[in-house]
Design a protein around this motif. Structure first.
Motif, PDB file in Angstrom:
ATOM      1  N   LEU A  40       0.857  -1.179   0.000  1.00  0.00           N
ATOM      2  CA  LEU A  40       0.000   0.000   0.000  1.00  0.00           C
ATOM      3  C   LEU A  40       0.892   1.227   0.000  1.00  0.00           C
ATOM      4  N   LEU A  41       0.804   2.038  -1.055  1.00  0.00           N
ATOM      5  CA  LEU A  41       1.658   3.197  -1.241  1.00  0.00           C
ATOM      6  C   LEU A  41       0.923   4.456  -0.795  1.00  0.00           C
ATOM      7  N   LEU A  42       1.477   5.159   0.197  1.00  0.00           N
ATOM      8  CA  LEU A  42       0.802   6.311   0.793  1.00  0.00           C
ATOM      9  C   LEU A  42       1.625   7.577   0.557  1.00  0.00           C
ATOM     10  N   HIS A  43       1.044   8.497  -0.195  1.00  0.00           N
ATOM     11  CA  HIS A  43       1.765   9.676  -0.669  1.00  0.00           C
ATOM     12  C   HIS A  43       1.840  10.776   0.380  1.00  0.00           C
ATOM     13  N   GLY A  44       2.570  11.839   0.014  1.00  0.00           N
ATOM     14  CA  GLY A  44       2.757  12.968   0.918  1.00  0.00           C
ATOM     15  C   GLY A  44       2.142  14.248   0.382  1.00  0.00           C
ATOM     16  N   PHE A  45       2.635  15.371   0.892  1.00  0.00           N
ATOM     17  CA  PHE A  45       2.214  16.717   0.491  1.00  0.00           C
ATOM     18  C   PHE A  45       3.266  17.288  -0.449  1.00  0.00           C
ATOM     19  N   PRO A  46       2.863  17.990  -1.480  1.00  0.00           N
ATOM     20  CA  PRO A  46       1.500  18.322  -1.908  1.00  0.00           C
ATOM     21  C   PRO A  46       1.063  17.451  -3.080  1.00  0.00           C
ATOM     22  N   THR A  47       1.537  16.234  -3.105  1.00  0.00           N
ATOM     23  CA  THR A  47       1.412  15.410  -4.292  1.00  0.00           C
ATOM     24  C   THR A  47       0.219  14.462  -4.198  1.00  0.00           C
ATOM     25  N   SER A  48       0.336  13.303  -4.808  1.00  0.00           N
ATOM     26  CA  SER A  48      -0.750  12.329  -4.905  1.00  0.00           C
ATOM     27  C   SER A  48      -0.119  10.998  -5.269  1.00  0.00           C
ATOM     28  N   VAL A  66      -1.288  -0.977  -4.480  1.00  0.00           N
ATOM     29  CA  VAL A  66      -2.440  -0.089  -4.412  1.00  0.00           C
ATOM     30  C   VAL A  66      -1.962   1.272  -3.908  1.00  0.00           C
ATOM     31  N   ALA A  67      -2.288   2.334  -4.649  1.00  0.00           N
ATOM     32  CA  ALA A  67      -1.839   3.677  -4.287  1.00  0.00           C
ATOM     33  C   ALA A  67      -3.012   4.645  -4.383  1.00  0.00           C
ATOM     34  N   PRO A  68      -3.621   5.015  -3.260  1.00  0.00           N
ATOM     35  CA  PRO A  68      -4.773   5.938  -3.297  1.00  0.00           C
ATOM     36  C   PRO A  68      -4.349   7.398  -3.297  1.00  0.00           C
ATOM     37  N   ASP A  69      -5.261   8.252  -3.757  1.00  0.00           N
ATOM     38  CA  ASP A  69      -5.181   9.697  -3.541  1.00  0.00           C
ATOM     39  C   ASP A  69      -6.089  10.029  -2.359  1.00  0.00           C
ATOM     40  N   TYR A  70      -5.599  10.790  -1.401  1.00  0.00           N
ATOM     41  CA  TYR A  70      -6.452  11.223  -0.301  1.00  0.00           C
ATOM     42  C   TYR A  70      -7.471  12.251  -0.804  1.00  0.00           C
ATOM     43  N   PRO A  71      -8.579  12.417  -0.108  1.00  0.00           N
ATOM     44  CA  PRO A  71      -9.509  13.499  -0.460  1.00  0.00           C
ATOM     45  C   PRO A  71      -8.783  14.851  -0.473  1.00  0.00           C
ATOM     46  N   MET A 112       5.503   7.875   3.030  1.00  0.00           N
ATOM     47  CA  MET A 112       6.328   9.021   2.688  1.00  0.00           C
ATOM     48  C   MET A 112       5.622  10.294   3.153  1.00  0.00           C
ATOM     49  N   ASP A 113       6.359  11.172   3.878  1.00  0.00           N
ATOM     50  CA  ASP A 113       5.824  12.477   4.260  1.00  0.00           C
ATOM     51  C   ASP A 113       4.495  12.276   5.009  1.00  0.00           C
ATOM     52  N   TYR A 114       3.391  12.865   4.546  1.00  0.00           N
ATOM     53  CA  TYR A 114       2.096  12.697   5.210  1.00  0.00           C
ATOM     54  C   TYR A 114       1.688  11.220   5.277  1.00  0.00           C
ATOM     55  N   GLY A 115       2.163  10.437   4.335  1.00  0.00           N
ATOM     56  CA  GLY A 115       1.812   9.017   4.340  1.00  0.00           C
ATOM     57  C   GLY A 115       2.309   8.282   5.559  1.00  0.00           C
ATOM     58  N   ALA A 116       3.358   8.816   6.228  1.00  0.00           N
ATOM     59  CA  ALA A 116       3.879   8.139   7.420  1.00  0.00           C
ATOM     60  C   ALA A 116       2.870   8.169   8.566  1.00  0.00           C
ATOM     61  N   PRO A 117       2.411   9.345   9.024  1.00  0.00           N
ATOM     62  CA  PRO A 117       1.429   9.307  10.117  1.00  0.00           C
ATOM     63  C   PRO A 117       0.119   8.637   9.721  1.00  0.00           C
ATOM     64  N   ILE A 118      -0.275   8.745   8.440  1.00  0.00           N
ATOM     65  CA  ILE A 118      -1.490   8.044   8.016  1.00  0.00           C
ATOM     66  C   ILE A 118      -1.268   6.537   8.083  1.00  0.00           C
ATOM     67  N   GLY A 119      -0.145   6.088   7.553  1.00  0.00           N
ATOM     68  CA  GLY A 119       0.153   4.657   7.611  1.00  0.00           C
ATOM     69  C   GLY A 119       0.334   4.145   9.017  1.00  0.00           C
ATOM     70  N   TYR A 120       0.997   4.914   9.868  1.00  0.00           N
ATOM     71  CA  TYR A 120       1.227   4.469  11.245  1.00  0.00           C
ATOM     72  C   TYR A 120      -0.054   4.514  12.072  1.00  0.00           C
ATOM     73  N   ARG A 121      -0.931   5.466  11.801  1.00  0.00           N
ATOM     74  CA  ARG A 121      -2.243   5.444  12.457  1.00  0.00           C
ATOM     75  C   ARG A 121      -2.997   4.175  12.065  1.00  0.00           C
ATOM     76  N   LEU A 122      -2.918   3.811  10.802  1.00  0.00           N
ATOM     77  CA  LEU A 122      -3.551   2.579  10.348  1.00  0.00           C
ATOM     78  C   LEU A 122      -2.914   1.377  11.032  1.00  0.00           C
ATOM     79  N   ALA A 123      -1.597   1.408  11.199  1.00  0.00           N
ATOM     80  CA  ALA A 123      -0.884   0.291  11.804  1.00  0.00           C
ATOM     81  C   ALA A 123      -1.262   0.088  13.269  1.00  0.00           C
ATOM     82  N   ILE A 124      -1.430   1.184  14.020  1.00  0.00           N
ATOM     83  CA  ILE A 124      -1.772   0.995  15.436  1.00  0.00           C
ATOM     84  C   ILE A 124      -3.239   0.584  15.600  1.00  0.00           C
TER      85      ILE A 124
END
Length: 297
Positions: A40-48, A66-71, A112-124
């Motif tokens: 699962l590929l999680l992008h950062g700011f300000p990209t997608s 799988v690589a989503p774009d956040y809202p 990566m970048d914003y994807g880290a806290p999003i991914g780690y929130r998902l992990a916990i």
């Protein structure tokens, strides 16, 4: 050439999909065999997910990618701020719902970048689902929040109009281009469509305020760092760090502390900046395949 010769590997074909999650259209890129290990590929700011456009076909022969774009990013919907609070918790909710909708019961995370806290929130939330980590300029330690973050921290401490306005430059074209150029020795390797597409997203009416909302909400990640670190210590997910060491936003000081909690982490500091995939994509792809191949071997 024979008429029936195979011109390409079907598994490497990238599919571009949009699905409805709640009231939001969520765009995602997908490739690889459905029974392959999920990444699962999680992008950062300000990209997608566009930041992974070259990596996905390189990995599709080994992973279900799988690589989503956040809202508010890329090709996903951009709901009104009054109806959809732009927070890291809400972004995690969207990614979690996407994994459930796609039936992704186990996965490794590329953060990566914003994807880290999003991914780690998902992990916990679901530590039992996480099979491994690829960490690229994504922070989980206060040692990594250095000079770049000083005006942002000031906004966290005093949410005044003046402190918010002082960050508006981060939504402007010069700053977006700078994120790609800073720390890169040979800028001719950089594809200008990257920052152009990112900026087009931020230039949509109302998007700059969304980005400032997200910058303000980043403060909620810092108190979670101990929980992220506890997850690392208790579950010891196999972890590969591929980090642009000349990144001013998330400098290499943020990479080193992972070894405290993940003593077997494999670390590679790359001679590049924030968007390391733009200059070192082939190396990163090879290291991911080698690393997870060893885990399965």
């Amino acid at each position: 050439m024979k008429a029936n010769a195979v011109l390409s590997d079907p598994a490497s074909a990238v599919h571009y999909n949009t699905t409805r999650i709640g009231d939001v259209d969520v765009f995602y890129r997908e490739a690889g065999a459905k029974d392959a290990p999920v990444l699962l590929l999680l992008h950062g700011f300000p990209t997608s997910s566009n930041m992974f456009r070259n990596l996905i076909p390189r990995l599709a022969g080994s992973f279900h990618v799988v690589a989503p774009d956040y809202p508010g990013y890329g090709f996903s919907g951009m709901p009104d701020r009054k109806e959809f609070p732009y927070t890291f918790e809400n972004m995690t909710n969207i990614v979690e719902q996407l994994t459930l909708k796609l039936g992704l019961d186990k996965y490794s995370l590329y953060v990566m970048d914003y994807g880290a806290p999003i991914g780690y929130r998902l992990a916990i939330r679901h530590p039992e689902k996480v099979r491994g980590l690829v960490i690229q300029n994504g922070n989980a330690y206060e040692e990594g929040l250095l000079e770049f973050w000083d005006p942002i921290k000031q906004y966290w401490g005093e949410a005044t109009h003046e402190n918010r306005a002082a960050l508006e430059y981060l939504t402007k074209p010069d700053a977006t281009k700078w994120q790609y150029h800073n720390g890169v020795a040979d800028t001719s390797l950089l594809d200008p469509t990257t920052w152009t597409l990112d900026q087009a997203g931020m230039d949509r009416p109302g998007n700059a305020d969304i980005q400032l909302d997200m910058l303000y909400d980043y403060r909620t990640n810092v108190p979670l760092y101990p929980q992220f670190q506890k997850f690392f210590r208790e579950y010891q997910p196999p972890a590969l760090i591929v980090w642009g060491k000349k990144d001013y936003i998330f400098p290499a000081e943020g990479a080193a502390p992972y070894k405290r909690d993940l003593p077997n982490v494999e670390t590679h500091l790359l001679d590049t900046g924030h968007f390391a995939l733009e200059t070192h994509g082939e190396e990163i792809a090879s290291r991911i395949k080698d690393f997870f191949g060893q885990q399965r071997g």
